[in-house]
Design a protein around this motif. Structure first.
Motif, mmCIF file in Angstrom:
data_model
loop_
_atom_site.group_PDB
_atom_site.id
_atom_site.type_symbol
_atom_site.label_atom_id
_atom_site.label_comp_id
_atom_site.label_asym_id
_atom_site.label_seq_id
_atom_site.Cartn_x
_atom_site.Cartn_y
_atom_site.Cartn_z
ATOM 1 N N LEU A 61 0.835 -1.205 0.000
ATOM 2 C CA LEU A 61 0.000 0.000 0.000
ATOM 3 C C LEU A 61 0.867 1.250 0.000
ATOM 4 O O LEU A 61 0.613 2.199 -0.758
ATOM 5 C CB LEU A 61 -0.906 -0.007 1.230
ATOM 6 C CG LEU A 61 -1.751 1.245 1.475
ATOM 7 C CD1 LEU A 61 -2.706 1.482 0.316
ATOM 8 C CD2 LEU A 61 -2.510 1.119 2.794
ATOM 9 N N LEU A 62 1.911 1.247 0.826
ATOM 10 C CA LEU A 62 2.833 2.383 0.877
ATOM 11 C C LEU A 62 3.448 2.655 -0.494
ATOM 12 O O LEU A 62 3.489 3.796 -0.964
ATOM 13 C CB LEU A 62 3.950 2.096 1.876
ATOM 14 C CG LEU A 62 3.627 2.212 3.359
ATOM 15 C CD1 LEU A 62 4.664 1.469 4.186
ATOM 16 C CD2 LEU A 62 3.591 3.673 3.766
ATOM 17 N N GLU A 63 3.930 1.594 -1.119
ATOM 18 C CA GLU A 63 4.610 1.755 -2.398
ATOM 19 C C GLU A 63 3.640 2.142 -3.506
ATOM 20 O O GLU A 63 3.996 2.908 -4.411
ATOM 21 C CB GLU A 63 5.367 0.470 -2.733
ATOM 22 C CG GLU A 63 6.534 0.229 -1.786
ATOM 23 C CD GLU A 63 7.304 -1.049 -2.073
ATOM 24 O OE1 GLU A 63 8.486 -1.127 -1.706
ATOM 25 O OE2 GLU A 63 6.710 -1.982 -2.659
ATOM 26 N N ARG A 64 2.411 1.657 -3.442
ATOM 27 C CA ARG A 64 1.426 2.032 -4.459
ATOM 28 C C ARG A 64 1.110 3.520 -4.379
ATOM 29 O O ARG A 64 1.056 4.211 -5.410
ATOM 30 C CB ARG A 64 0.150 1.205 -4.278
ATOM 31 C CG ARG A 64 -0.883 1.493 -5.381
ATOM 32 C CD ARG A 64 -2.049 0.522 -5.338
ATOM 33 N NE ARG A 64 -2.943 0.795 -4.218
ATOM 34 C CZ ARG A 64 -3.216 -0.072 -3.255
ATOM 35 N NH1 ARG A 64 -2.639 -1.271 -3.241
ATOM 36 N NH2 ARG A 64 -4.048 0.239 -2.284
ATOM 37 N N GLU A 65 0.926 4.033 -3.165
ATOM 38 C CA GLU A 65 0.644 5.462 -3.007
ATOM 39 C C GLU A 65 1.868 6.298 -3.364
ATOM 40 O O GLU A 65 1.745 7.370 -3.950
ATOM 41 C CB GLU A 65 0.202 5.755 -1.572
ATOM 42 C CG GLU A 65 -1.189 5.259 -1.236
ATOM 43 C CD GLU A 65 -2.282 5.943 -2.043
ATOM 44 O OE1 GLU A 65 -2.065 7.068 -2.542
ATOM 45 O OE2 GLU A 65 -3.362 5.343 -2.198
ATOM 46 N N ALA A 66 3.049 5.806 -3.020
ATOM 47 C CA ALA A 66 4.275 6.571 -3.301
ATOM 48 C C ALA A 66 4.488 6.733 -4.798
ATOM 49 O O ALA A 66 4.917 7.800 -5.254
ATOM 50 C CB ALA A 66 5.476 5.875 -2.667
ATOM 51 N N ARG A 67 4.189 5.690 -5.564
ATOM 52 C CA ARG A 67 4.423 5.750 -7.020
ATOM 53 C C ARG A 67 3.574 6.809 -7.705
ATOM 54 O O ARG A 67 3.936 7.278 -8.780
ATOM 55 C CB ARG A 67 4.140 4.373 -7.643
ATOM 56 C CG ARG A 67 5.224 3.335 -7.334
ATOM 57 C CD ARG A 67 5.026 2.067 -8.148
ATOM 58 N NE ARG A 67 6.068 1.086 -7.869
ATOM 59 C CZ ARG A 67 5.941 0.077 -7.021
ATOM 60 N NH1 ARG A 67 4.789 -0.085 -6.367
ATOM 61 N NH2 ARG A 67 6.932 -0.771 -6.810
ATOM 62 N N ARG A 68 2.474 7.191 -7.091
ATOM 63 C CA ARG A 68 1.660 8.253 -7.700
ATOM 64 C C ARG A 68 1.739 9.559 -6.904
ATOM 65 O O ARG A 68 0.843 10.398 -6.957
ATOM 66 C CB ARG A 68 0.209 7.790 -7.833
ATOM 67 C CG ARG A 68 -0.457 7.311 -6.560
ATOM 68 C CD ARG A 68 -1.810 6.689 -6.911
ATOM 69 N NE ARG A 68 -2.566 6.294 -5.730
ATOM 70 C CZ ARG A 68 -3.715 5.616 -5.785
ATOM 71 N NH1 ARG A 68 -4.207 5.274 -6.956
ATOM 72 N NH2 ARG A 68 -4.355 5.293 -4.675
ATOM 73 N N SER A 69 2.840 9.711 -6.166
ATOM 74 C CA SER A 69 3.055 10.923 -5.371
ATOM 75 C C SER A 69 4.288 11.677 -5.852
ATOM 76 O O SER A 69 5.231 11.076 -6.370
ATOM 77 C CB SER A 69 3.241 10.563 -3.891
ATOM 78 O OG SER A 69 2.092 9.918 -3.372
ATOM 79 N N ASP A 70 4.263 12.993 -5.685
ATOM 80 C CA ASP A 70 5.413 13.828 -6.028
ATOM 81 C C ASP A 70 6.360 13.998 -4.848
ATOM 82 O O ASP A 70 7.543 14.285 -5.039
ATOM 83 C CB ASP A 70 4.941 15.212 -6.489
ATOM 84 C CG ASP A 70 4.222 15.150 -7.823
ATOM 85 O OD1 ASP A 70 4.616 14.329 -8.660
ATOM 86 O OD2 ASP A 70 3.272 15.921 -8.020
ATOM 87 N N ALA A 71 5.842 13.855 -3.648
ATOM 88 C CA ALA A 71 6.668 14.027 -2.454
ATOM 89 C C ALA A 71 6.022 13.282 -1.292
ATOM 90 O O ALA A 71 4.804 13.092 -1.256
ATOM 91 C CB ALA A 71 6.824 15.499 -2.100
#
Length: 282
Positions: A61-71
């Protein structure tokens, strides 16, 4: 360990690591709403409950959200009385080194045995030489076991190793060196399992965000510093994906995981304001 207030300190389980960081996030977002400051980007607040035991269920879940985040802003506690932000964290891992020898009677036929404990001792002495404190590479044999009785040549011994490194390249090098280990004693067999499960947060992934945070803090008449720490957080995962990550934006306090765990209440408004400014300008 009941929650209690003593002067400017609030004591209680998890106050410092890291309930106060969550409280500061709520106040930061509330301040943006009350001031009617529009956010230029979508804001996601992600709270997980298994970081201390390896983030096994939350990592995807962490990595999925991170991949679509700028920061990514990590609300782990700050470091020390000055509230330093954590711009670099070591990668963390665990490896097991098992030695298979051959049992024999220590008095009647010692020459027929292969002492697994002796082999393990020589391997650990070799591994100890891989420590490089200057580069932030450490290997610690945290537990060892082996043997049955003193008159038996032990056929089995094992050690569990704590692995840490500041750079991905050093992390990979350490894993390669472990897998390349060969026995000193002819006839002994080595078995190596495990490795790094949390990559390092390298400073290059936080440098730009820290520069911004320091500039904003200066405008707020706050002094802001940075540090490198040996422990990992979920920010290690996000940074390893190439996402800008700034850690240690949580509370100022001390005593994490102990009966003296506490936060400095008077520092919380400024930390929340800094987070709000970062969210509004990043």
């Amino acid at each position: 360990m009941p929650f209690r207030l003593e002067g400017v300190k609030a004591y209680g389980p998890g106050t410092f690591d890291m309930k106060a960081g969550i409280v500061q996030a709520f106040f930061a977002t509330q301040a943006l709403q009350q001031a009617q400051i529009p956010l230029r980007k979508r804001l996601v607040c992600l709270w997980t409950s298994d970081e201390e035991i390896g983030s096994e269920s939350s990592r995807k879940l962490l990595e999925r959200e991170a991949r679509r985040s700028d920061a990514v802003f990590v609300l782990e506690p700050s470091f020390g009385p000055r509230g330093l932000l954590k711009t670099a964290r070591k990668g963390v891992g665990e490896a097991e080194l098992i030695v298979h020898g051959r049992a024999s009677h220590a008095g009647l036929a010692p020459q027929e045995g292969i002492n697994a404990i002796h082999e393990l001792a020589r391997q650990l002495a070799r591994i100890e030489g891989w420590n490089d404190f200057r580069r932030g590479v450490t290997i610690n044999a945290g537990s060892i076991e082996g043997g049955t009785r003193i008159n038996v040549i032990p056929e089995h011994a094992r050690a569990v190793l704590d692995l840490r490194a500041l750079r991905v390249s050093d992390m990979r090098d350490l894993e390669r060196r472990l897998q390349a280990l060969r026995p000193f004693h002819r006839g002994a067999r080595l078995e190596i399992t495990g490795g790094f499960d949390r990559p390092p947060l390298e400073r290059k992934m936080s440098a730009a965000l820290f520069t911004r945070a320091k500039s904003l803090a200066k405008q707020m008449d706050l002094s802001l510093g940075e540090c490198t720490v040996g422990g990992g957080s979920d920010g290690n995962f996000t940074a390893a994906l190439g996402v800008r990550t700034l850690d240690g934006l949580g509370a100022v306090g001390d005593g994490a995981h102990s009966s003296r765990e506490h936060i400095l209440i008077n520092k919380m408004p400024a930390r929340a304001a800094l987070l709000a400014a970062l969210l509004a300008t990043t």
